[in-house]
Design an enzyme around this catalytic site. Sequence first.
Site, PDB file in Angstrom:
ATOM      1  N   GLY A   1     -13.250 -42.081  24.713  1.00 33.36           N
ATOM      2  CA  GLY A   1     -12.766 -42.422  26.036  1.00 33.36           C
ATOM      3  C   GLY A   1     -13.112 -43.876  26.312  1.00 33.36           C
ATOM      4  O   GLY A   1     -13.898 -44.481  25.586  1.00 33.36           O
TER       5      GLY A   1
ATOM      6  N   ARG B   1     -21.735 -44.698  33.030  1.00 37.99           N
ATOM      7  CA  ARG B   1     -21.411 -43.295  33.283  1.00 37.99           C
ATOM      8  C   ARG B   1     -22.619 -42.549  33.820  1.00 37.99           C
ATOM      9  O   ARG B   1     -22.512 -41.753  34.760  1.00 37.99           O
ATOM     10  CB  ARG B   1     -20.895 -42.635  32.008  1.00 37.99           C
TER      11      ARG B   1
ATOM     12  N   THR C   1     -13.255 -47.075  29.619  1.00 36.72           N
ATOM     13  CA  THR C   1     -12.956 -47.621  30.939  1.00 36.72           C
ATOM     14  C   THR C   1     -12.446 -49.045  30.838  1.00 36.72           C
ATOM     15  O   THR C   1     -11.941 -49.593  31.811  1.00 36.72           O
ATOM     16  CB  THR C   1     -14.208 -47.601  31.841  1.00 36.72           C
TER      17      THR C   1
ATOM     18  N   TYR D   1      -8.495 -31.999  34.171  1.00 31.71           N
ATOM     19  CA  TYR D   1      -9.160 -33.296  34.284  1.00 31.71           C
ATOM     20  C   TYR D   1      -8.721 -34.014  35.559  1.00 31.71           C
ATOM     21  O   TYR D   1      -7.518 -34.181  35.810  1.00 31.71           O
ATOM     22  CB  TYR D   1      -8.860 -34.184  33.076  1.00 31.71           C
TER      23      TYR D   1
END
Length: 327
Positions: free
Chosen positions: A283, A227, A285, A54
């Site tokens: 996930g 995204r 942000t 990653y």
Amino acid sequence: MEFRRLGRSGLTISEIAYGNWLTHGGQVEEDAAHACVRAALDAGITTFDTADVYAGTRAETVLGAALAGHRRESIELFTKVYWPTGPGRNDRGLGRKHVIESCHASLRRLQTDYVDLYQAHRYDPTVPLEETMTAFADLVRAGKALYIGVSEWNAEQIASGAALARELGIQLISNQPQYSMLWRVIEAEVVPTSEKEGLSQIVWSPLAQGILTGKYRPGEQPPADSRAGHPEAGRSMQGFMTDDILARVQQLRPIAGDLGLSMAQLAVAWVLQNGNVAAAIIGATRPEQVHDNVAAAGVRLDDDVLTRIDTILGDVVERDPSKTARG
């Protein structure tokens, strides 16, 4: 937070796990990544998933720094090996040299002496499975990995890996596949085989990379700060960005509203209804995304809700088991 056992092992993990595939070391700055990890810990998440590949190994470094100083025994730390991490011919795959060296490098980046779960990020047909599983067994016996898992293996591969693990006296306890309302390729073969062999699923992309949040609308360009609007992160989600799929996802809004859930919470809760799923990886942000997703923990959806979802999504759902590892 709710907790579940992973496979037939004694390892308990949080049913919402925090992952940093497209965020740490890439999409968000390090300060924001640290804030998201703190939010995850504050919300009761104890399970953190990453991989050596990653962000070109940077994601492990960021996660290690974010967790530094936190009591190691209170978290479950997972990483993976397979994809290239360097220019050399042995800097990839599941040969013994790469498995052992990659594990050592991951431990350095994560600032830990061991990982709770070390996962084969894909199946490697170019290396004898015996060689791969023996390398994993040696890492377990050396105390550098407590358990072994795989990611995106098909049913036949899982059965073979589990049989070899038993012969070697170690436990293969998990598979990490893509799974969401829109991507159900594991249901026909992988889940029944995993149940038989004592593995659980730790699923990635329960939001279909954000599609199931409802933020993307048919006929409209994705927001520049999303995204899908990101030139690199958005590539992997193009298969979901059709007007038909986006229109049907919008029809899920009344269901979420009736239940008092956000669209993201509905999507995460949906994958957790599968009894073979031990955790859904989220996930983020921003810290508020963590708090929103975590609210799906413990939510139970009635059968009539699941039927309504199936009726709305209909034939846009991908169910073909041959597409394992192709999403």
